[in-house]
Design a protein around this motif. Structure first.
Motif, PDB file in Angstrom:
ATOM      1  N   GLY A 225       0.809  -1.208   0.000  1.00 50.43           N
ATOM      2  CA  GLY A 225       0.000   0.000   0.000  1.00 50.43           C
ATOM      3  C   GLY A 225       0.841   1.256   0.000  1.00 50.43           C
ATOM      4  O   GLY A 225       0.612   2.195  -0.783  1.00 50.43           O
ATOM      5  N   ILE A 226       1.854   1.280   0.870  1.00 48.97           N
ATOM      6  CA  ILE A 226       2.718   2.458   0.973  1.00 48.97           C
ATOM      7  C   ILE A 226       3.625   2.568  -0.251  1.00 48.97           C
ATOM      8  O   ILE A 226       3.832   3.664  -0.790  1.00 48.97           O
ATOM      9  CB  ILE A 226       3.544   2.390   2.273  1.00 48.97           C
ATOM     10  N   VAL A 227       4.180   1.451  -0.675  1.00 46.09           N
ATOM     11  CA  VAL A 227       5.049   1.472  -1.859  1.00 46.09           C
ATOM     12  C   VAL A 227       4.272   1.951  -3.076  1.00 46.09           C
ATOM     13  O   VAL A 227       4.788   2.721  -3.907  1.00 46.09           O
ATOM     14  CB  VAL A 227       5.655   0.074  -2.109  1.00 46.09           C
ATOM     15  N   GLY A 228       3.016   1.543  -3.193  1.00 49.88           N
ATOM     16  CA  GLY A 228       2.200   1.965  -4.325  1.00 49.88           C
ATOM     17  C   GLY A 228       1.985   3.469  -4.359  1.00 49.88           C
ATOM     18  O   GLY A 228       2.091   4.102  -5.430  1.00 49.88           O
ATOM     19  N   VAL A 229       1.696   4.065  -3.205  1.00 53.25           N
ATOM     20  CA  VAL A 229       1.517   5.525  -3.143  1.00 53.25           C
ATOM     21  C   VAL A 229       2.834   6.231  -3.462  1.00 53.25           C
ATOM     22  O   VAL A 229       2.851   7.248  -4.167  1.00 53.25           O
ATOM     23  CB  VAL A 229       0.995   5.943  -1.751  1.00 53.25           C
ATOM     24  N   PHE A 230       3.936   5.684  -2.978  1.00 52.74           N
ATOM     25  CA  PHE A 230       5.245   6.280  -3.256  1.00 52.74           C
ATOM     26  C   PHE A 230       5.534   6.273  -4.760  1.00 52.74           C
ATOM     27  O   PHE A 230       5.986   7.281  -5.328  1.00 52.74           O
ATOM     28  CB  PHE A 230       6.326   5.508  -2.496  1.00 52.74           C
ATOM     29  N   ILE A 231       5.271   5.150  -5.395  1.00 54.65           N
ATOM     30  CA  ILE A 231       5.523   5.049  -6.840  1.00 54.65           C
ATOM     31  C   ILE A 231       4.660   6.050  -7.606  1.00 54.65           C
ATOM     32  O   ILE A 231       5.133   6.726  -8.527  1.00 54.65           O
ATOM     33  CB  ILE A 231       5.263   3.609  -7.325  1.00 54.65           C
ATOM     34  N   TYR A 232       3.388   6.162  -7.227  1.00 56.21           N
ATOM     35  CA  TYR A 232       2.513   7.131  -7.901  1.00 56.21           C
ATOM     36  C   TYR A 232       3.065   8.554  -7.771  1.00 56.21           C
ATOM     37  O   TYR A 232       3.095   9.308  -8.751  1.00 56.21           O
ATOM     38  CB  TYR A 232       1.105   7.077  -7.322  1.00 56.21           C
ATOM     39  N   CYS A 233       3.487   8.909  -6.550  1.00 54.70           N
ATOM     40  CA  CYS A 233       3.997  10.270  -6.324  1.00 54.70           C
ATOM     41  C   CYS A 233       5.255  10.529  -7.145  1.00 54.70           C
ATOM     42  O   CYS A 233       5.432  11.631  -7.696  1.00 54.70           O
ATOM     43  CB  CYS A 233       4.275  10.490  -4.843  1.00 54.70           C
ATOM     44  N   MET A 234       6.128   9.522  -7.233  1.00 49.97           N
ATOM     45  CA  MET A 234       7.345   9.698  -8.017  1.00 49.97           C
ATOM     46  C   MET A 234       7.032   9.867  -9.506  1.00 49.97           C
ATOM     47  O   MET A 234       7.659  10.660 -10.202  1.00 49.97           O
ATOM     48  CB  MET A 234       8.274   8.496  -7.797  1.00 49.97           C
ATOM     49  N   ILE A 235       6.025   9.122  -9.992  1.00 46.60           N
ATOM     50  CA  ILE A 235       5.627   9.267 -11.396  1.00 46.60           C
ATOM     51  C   ILE A 235       4.990  10.631 -11.629  1.00 46.60           C
ATOM     52  O   ILE A 235       5.263  11.309 -12.630  1.00 46.60           O
ATOM     53  CB  ILE A 235       4.662   8.131 -11.781  1.00 46.60           C
ATOM     54  N   ALA A 236       4.133  11.049 -10.706  1.00 47.78           N
ATOM     55  CA  ALA A 236       3.424  12.325 -10.860  1.00 47.78           C
ATOM     56  C   ALA A 236       4.371  13.517 -10.875  1.00 47.78           C
ATOM     57  O   ALA A 236       4.132  14.499 -11.587  1.00 47.78           O
ATOM     58  CB  ALA A 236       2.394  12.482  -9.750  1.00 47.78           C
ATOM     59  N   CYS A 237       5.445  13.435 -10.091  1.00 46.88           N
ATOM     60  CA  CYS A 237       6.393  14.553 -10.040  1.00 46.88           C
ATOM     61  C   CYS A 237       7.598  14.315 -10.947  1.00 46.88           C
ATOM     62  O   CYS A 237       8.576  15.071 -10.889  1.00 46.88           O
ATOM     63  CB  CYS A 237       6.842  14.834  -8.612  1.00 46.88           C
ATOM     64  N   GLY A 239       9.854  12.189 -10.665  1.00 49.43           N
ATOM     65  CA  GLY A 239      11.053  11.919  -9.879  1.00 49.43           C
ATOM     66  C   GLY A 239      11.851  13.148  -9.520  1.00 49.43           C
ATOM     67  O   GLY A 239      12.991  13.033  -9.054  1.00 49.43           O
ATOM     68  N   ASN A 240      11.288  14.309  -9.695  1.00 46.63           N
ATOM     69  CA  ASN A 240      12.018  15.561  -9.458  1.00 46.63           C
ATOM     70  C   ASN A 240      11.670  16.115  -8.079  1.00 46.63           C
ATOM     71  O   ASN A 240      10.569  16.621  -7.855  1.00 46.63           O
ATOM     72  CB  ASN A 240      11.656  16.588 -10.534  1.00 46.63           C
ATOM     73  N   VAL A 241      12.599  15.992  -7.137  1.00 43.18           N
ATOM     74  CA  VAL A 241      12.408  16.566  -5.803  1.00 43.18           C
ATOM     75  C   VAL A 241      13.421  17.668  -5.534  1.00 43.18           C
ATOM     76  O   VAL A 241      13.531  18.156  -4.412  1.00 43.18           O
ATOM     77  CB  VAL A 241      12.518  15.474  -4.709  1.00 43.18           C
ATOM     78  N   SER A 242      14.172  18.057  -6.528  1.00 45.67           N
ATOM     79  CA  SER A 242      15.174  19.106  -6.356  1.00 45.67           C
ATOM     80  C   SER A 242      14.492  20.418  -5.984  1.00 45.67           C
ATOM     81  O   SER A 242      13.503  20.816  -6.599  1.00 45.67           O
ATOM     82  CB  SER A 242      15.977  19.296  -7.645  1.00 45.67           C
ATOM     83  N   GLY A 243      15.028  21.054  -4.972  1.00 45.16           N
ATOM     84  CA  GLY A 243      14.465  22.317  -4.509  1.00 45.16           C
ATOM     85  C   GLY A 243      13.279  22.159  -3.601  1.00 45.16           C
ATOM     86  O   GLY A 243      12.788  23.132  -3.020  1.00 45.16           O
ATOM     87  N   THR A 311       6.070  13.043  -0.698  1.00 44.36           N
ATOM     88  CA  THR A 311       5.284  14.241  -0.411  1.00 44.36           C
ATOM     89  C   THR A 311       6.018  15.509  -0.822  1.00 44.36           C
ATOM     90  O   THR A 311       5.390  16.478  -1.262  1.00 44.36           O
ATOM     91  CB  THR A 311       4.911  14.312   1.081  1.00 44.36           C
ATOM     92  N   ALA A 312       7.347  15.501  -0.708  1.00 43.33           N
ATOM     93  CA  ALA A 312       8.103  16.671  -1.158  1.00 43.33           C
ATOM     94  C   ALA A 312       7.959  16.862  -2.668  1.00 43.33           C
ATOM     95  O   ALA A 312       7.772  17.985  -3.151  1.00 43.33           O
ATOM     96  CB  ALA A 312       9.575  16.522  -0.778  1.00 43.33           C
ATOM     97  N   GLY A 313       8.037  15.746  -3.404  1.00 37.78           N
ATOM     98  CA  GLY A 313       7.897  15.836  -4.850  1.00 37.78           C
ATOM     99  C   GLY A 313       6.511  16.296  -5.266  1.00 37.78           C
ATOM    100  O   GLY A 313       6.353  17.149  -6.151  1.00 37.78           O
ATOM    101  N   ILE A 314       5.477  15.748  -4.616  1.00 32.56           N
ATOM    102  CA  ILE A 314       4.104  16.137  -4.933  1.00 32.56           C
ATOM    103  C   ILE A 314       3.849  17.592  -4.553  1.00 32.56           C
ATOM    104  O   ILE A 314       3.198  18.347  -5.296  1.00 32.56           O
ATOM    105  CB  ILE A 314       3.106  15.206  -4.202  1.00 32.56           C
ATOM    106  N   ASN A 315       4.346  18.000  -3.404  1.00 32.55           N
ATOM    107  CA  ASN A 315       4.155  19.395  -2.977  1.00 32.55           C
ATOM    108  C   ASN A 315       4.790  20.362  -3.971  1.00 32.55           C
ATOM    109  O   ASN A 315       4.235  21.424  -4.278  1.00 32.55           O
ATOM    110  CB  ASN A 315       4.749  19.606  -1.587  1.00 32.55           C
ATOM    111  N   ARG A 316       5.964  19.971  -4.470  1.00 32.97           N
ATOM    112  CA  ARG A 316       6.635  20.828  -5.456  1.00 32.97           C
ATOM    113  C   ARG A 316       5.857  20.858  -6.763  1.00 32.97           C
ATOM    114  O   ARG A 316       5.680  21.917  -7.381  1.00 32.97           O
ATOM    115  CB  ARG A 316       8.059  20.306  -5.702  1.00 32.97           C
TER     116      ARG A 316
END
Length: 566
Positions: A225-237, A239-243, A311-316
C-alpha cells in the motif's frame, strides 16, 4: 447459549450486591492443592497476570517480523518531522535510522524477561517496583494508552473517510454537517470514526494469542500500500524533488541531531515500554528479539524516506503543503476522479487503515488490557480491559484533541521522557542486579512474608529514587516545550537529550544505589550465588534438581514450610 448470555450477567446476578460481584468476578485460576505459588492472594492474580501457558505461546519469528513491519511502515510522516526540526533530507534519513537502531536495541533488552518467563509488563513492573509500587507505573501507562488509543482511532477514521469517498464519491463528500465547528469534527467524520470504532470492537473478543493471522495479514498489506503511493507520487512529479527539500541545516548541527534523535526515540517510546506485553506470546526466547533488531530500523527508515521524497515531490509539483497521507490521498482523488484511480485510492487507504488498526491493537489496546488486569485483577481481565478502553476512546473526544490542543500533542510526544527511566530500571534490574532471575512463585504474595518483592512496604524505594532523578533532568526543558518561561538554554539542551538522558541516568544510578543499598531480593540472589537466568531454566523445566534445592533453602530460611520448585 446466546451471544448476550455469554457477555452479560444472568438475572440472578441482580438479586443482591454479593450475587452481582460473584457474577462479574473473573475466573479464579488458583487450584486447591496447587503449590506453584507461595502464599498467593487471589486478589493479586488472574490468568493475564500469570505466565502465558505453552498452548497460548503462538507468535513465532515470522509473526513478529510481520508485526514489526506493519507497525514500522506506518511512519510516513516521521521524515517530515525531522525536516521540520531543521535537518536536511539525507541527515533526516540517517538520524531516523540511528534513532530506530537505538530503539530496537532497547526493545530487545526489554523483551528478555517476557520471552524467558512469559509475563507481561504489569507483572514485570511488580517484580521491579514492588507489589504496590507497580500500581503507579502501570496506571501511568494505562492513562497514556487510553489517549493514544483514541488518537489512533481518529487517525484510522481519516483513512476510512478516504475509502468512503473513493466508493461513494460526492454522495459521501457532500454529506451535510450538523455538528458545530467548535467540536473539531464533521458529521461524515463522526460516521467514519464510529465505523472504525466498530471494527475495533470486533477484536475486543480475542486475546493476543488468537490474533496471529491478523498480524500476518497486516504485515502483508501494509508494505504494498505504501510502496504503491510512493511510486505514484514519483511518477506524478517525474522523480524531481530538487528544490523541494532543504539542503542544509538551519543552525547548530549537533543539537539539531540530538533533538532529532530524541524525537525519533519518542516516536517509539510506547513500543519500547510495551515489549513485555508483545514478547510474552513468543514461541521461543529469540523470536521476538531477533526480528525487532533487524526489522524495526530498516522498515521505519524506508517508510520515512518514502514519505520525505513522495510528499516533497508532490508538494513541489502541485504547489501544496501536504504531509499527512490521508490529505495526500484526498488530493490525489480530487485530481484523478475516475474509477481506476478511485479503486487504487481505496486499496491504499484500506492498507493504511489496516496498519493503524493493527498498531492500535498491539501498542494501545493490548497494553491497556494488560494494565487493567493488574489494577483490578478479580473483576477485570485483559479482554474486559479491551472493552473498557474501547468505550473510553469516545470519552476523551480525540477529534477535539487533534483539532485544538497543539500543546497536548507536544505532551504526548514527550511521553518517552517519563517511560525511558522505567525501561532503564527494568533492564538494569534484570541484566545487572537480578542476573536474569525472576521468582515467579512470589509475584502474587503482597504480604510481609514475601522475601523477594515486598521491598519496603510494597515499594522498591531504590528504583523510585532512580526514576525520579531520571525524569527530573530533562523535565525543565519539557516544561519549556509546553510554554513555560524563565528557563535558560541549558534546560532546552537537556530536553534535546531527552530519552537518552533519562534512560542512561536511571540505568547508571539505579545499580549504583543498589550497590550501596541493595534490596532484599538482590541480597538473596547474591547469597545463593544464582547463575545467569537460573530461575528461568528451572521455570522452563530443565535443570530442576540442583536449582530447585537452592530455591527451597531460600524459602525455608524465610520461615516458609512449603517447598516450592519452579
Amino acid at each position: 447459549m446466546s451471544f448476550l448470555s455469554r457477555i452479560l450477567p444472568s438475572s440472578e446476578a441482580f438479586q443482591s450486591k454479593d450475587a452481582f460481584l460473584n457474577a462479574i468476578r473473573v475466573e479464579d485460576t488458583l487450584v486447591v492443592g496447587d503449590d506453584k505459588y507461595v502464599d498467593p492472594d487471589p486478589r493479586f492474580l488472574n490468568q493475564d497476570l500469570e505466565p502465558t501457558p505453552p498452548e497460548k505461546r503462538t507468535w513465532d519469528t515470522w509473526t513478529y517480523i510481520l508485526l514489526y513491519t506493519g507497525i514500522s511502515f506506518g511512519n510516513w510522516t516521521l521524515g517530515s518531522t525531522m525536516v521540520g526540526i531543521g535537518l536536511n533530507w539525507w541527515q533526516a534519513i540517517v538520524v531516523i535510522f540511528v534513532s530506530q537502531m537505538i530503539s530496537s536495541i532497547a526493545m530487545a533488552f526489554n523483551s528478555r524477561a517476557a520471552t524467558m518467563y512469559h509475563i507481561g509488563y504489569p507483572t514485570v513492573a511488580r517484580a521491579v517496583f514492588g507489589m504496590y509500587g507497580s500500581y503507579y507505573f502501570v496506571a501511568a501507562r494505562a492513562a497514556l494508552a487510553i489517549i493514544w488509543f483514541g488518537v489512533q482511532l481518529y487517525t484510522g477514521a481519516l483513512y476510512l473517510s478516504n475509502m468512503m469517498r473513493a466508493i461513494f464519491g460526492s454522495h459521501f463528500a457532500d454529506i451535510p454537517n450538523h455538528i458545530p465547528e467548535s467540536m473539531g469534527i464533521t458529521t461524515k467524520g463522526m460516521l467514519c470514526f464510529f465505523l472504525f470504532w466498530l471494527i475495533h470492537f470486533i477484536f475486543c473478543f480475542f486475546r493476543p494469542y488468537q490474533l496471529k493471522k491478523f498480524f500476518w495479514f497486516k504485515g502483508f498489506v501494509m508494505v504494498p500500500g505504501i510502496v504503491g503511493v510512493f511510486i505514484y507520487c514519483m511518477i506524478a512529479c517525474h522523480g524531481n524533488v530538487s528544490g523541494a527539500l532543504p539542503s542544509s541545516t538551519g543552525g547548530s548541527l549537533g543539537w539539531f541531531i540530538m533533538h532529532a534523535i530524541n524525537s525519533g526515540m519518542g516516536n517509539t517510546a510506547t513500543l519500547i515500554t510495551n515489549q513485555p506485553d508483545i514478547a510474552r506470546w513468543s514461541t521461543s526466547k529469540n523470536a521476538a528479539i531477533t526480528s525487532q533488531l533487524f526489522v524495526q530500523p530498516i522498515a521505519v527508515t524506508l517508510s520515512a524516506t518514502f514519505g520525505i521524497l513522495a510528499t516533497a515531490g508532490i508538494n513541489r509539483q502541485w504547489g501544496l503543503e501536504l504531509w499527512n497521507p490521508w490529505d495526500l490521498l484526498d488530493e490525489i482523488q480530487t485530481r484523478n476522479n475516475h474509477p481506476g484511480a478511485r479503486f487504487a485510492i481505496f486499496l491504499a487507504a484500506f492498507c493504511w487503515m489496516i496498519g493503524i488498526l493493527g498498531t492500535n491493537i498491539a501498542c494501545n489496546m493490548i497494553p491497556f488490557g494488560s494494565d487493567s488486569a493488574l489494577l483490578v485483577p478479580r473483576f477485570i481481565d485483559m479482554r474486559r480491559g479491551f472493552f473498557i478502553v474501547e468505550f473510553l476512546a469516545y470519552a476523551i473526544v480525540p477529534w477535539k484533541i487533534m483539532a485544538s490542543a497543539a500543546t497536548f500533542t507536544t505532551f504526548l510526544s514527550g511521553y518517552g521522557l517519563f517511560m525511558a527511566s522505567v525501561v532503564a530500571i527494568m533492564i538494569a534490574e534484570y541484566f545487572i542486579l537480578s542476573r536474569g532471575n525472576v521468582f515467579i512463585a512470589h509475584l502474587y504474595n503482597p504480604t510481609k512474608s514475601n522475601p523477594h518483592y515486598r521491598y519496603t512496604g510494597g515499594f522498591n524505594i531504590q528504583a523510585i529514587i532512580a526514576y525520579l532523578v531520571g525524569i527530573a533532568l530533562p523535565f525543565p526543558g519539557f516544561a519549556v516545550s509546553l510554554g513555560a518561561s524563565g528557563l535558560n538554554q541549558s534546560a532546552t539542551d537537556m530536553f534535546d537529550l531527552g530519552w537518552l538522558l533519562s534512560f542512561f541516568a536511571s540505568l547508571i544510578l539505579y545499580p549504583l544505589i543498589c550497590w550501596v543499598w541493595p534490596t532484599e531480593n538482590q541480597k538473596i540472589i547474591r547469597e545463593q550465588g544464582l547463575a545467569w537466568e537460573q530461575e528461568a531454566k528451572m521455570y522452563m523445566g530443565s535443570n530442576l534438581s540442583d536449582g530447585a534445592l537452592e530455591v527451597v533453602q531460600v524459602v525455608e530460611e524465610h520461615g516458609k514450610e512449603k517447598q516450592v520448585s519452579l
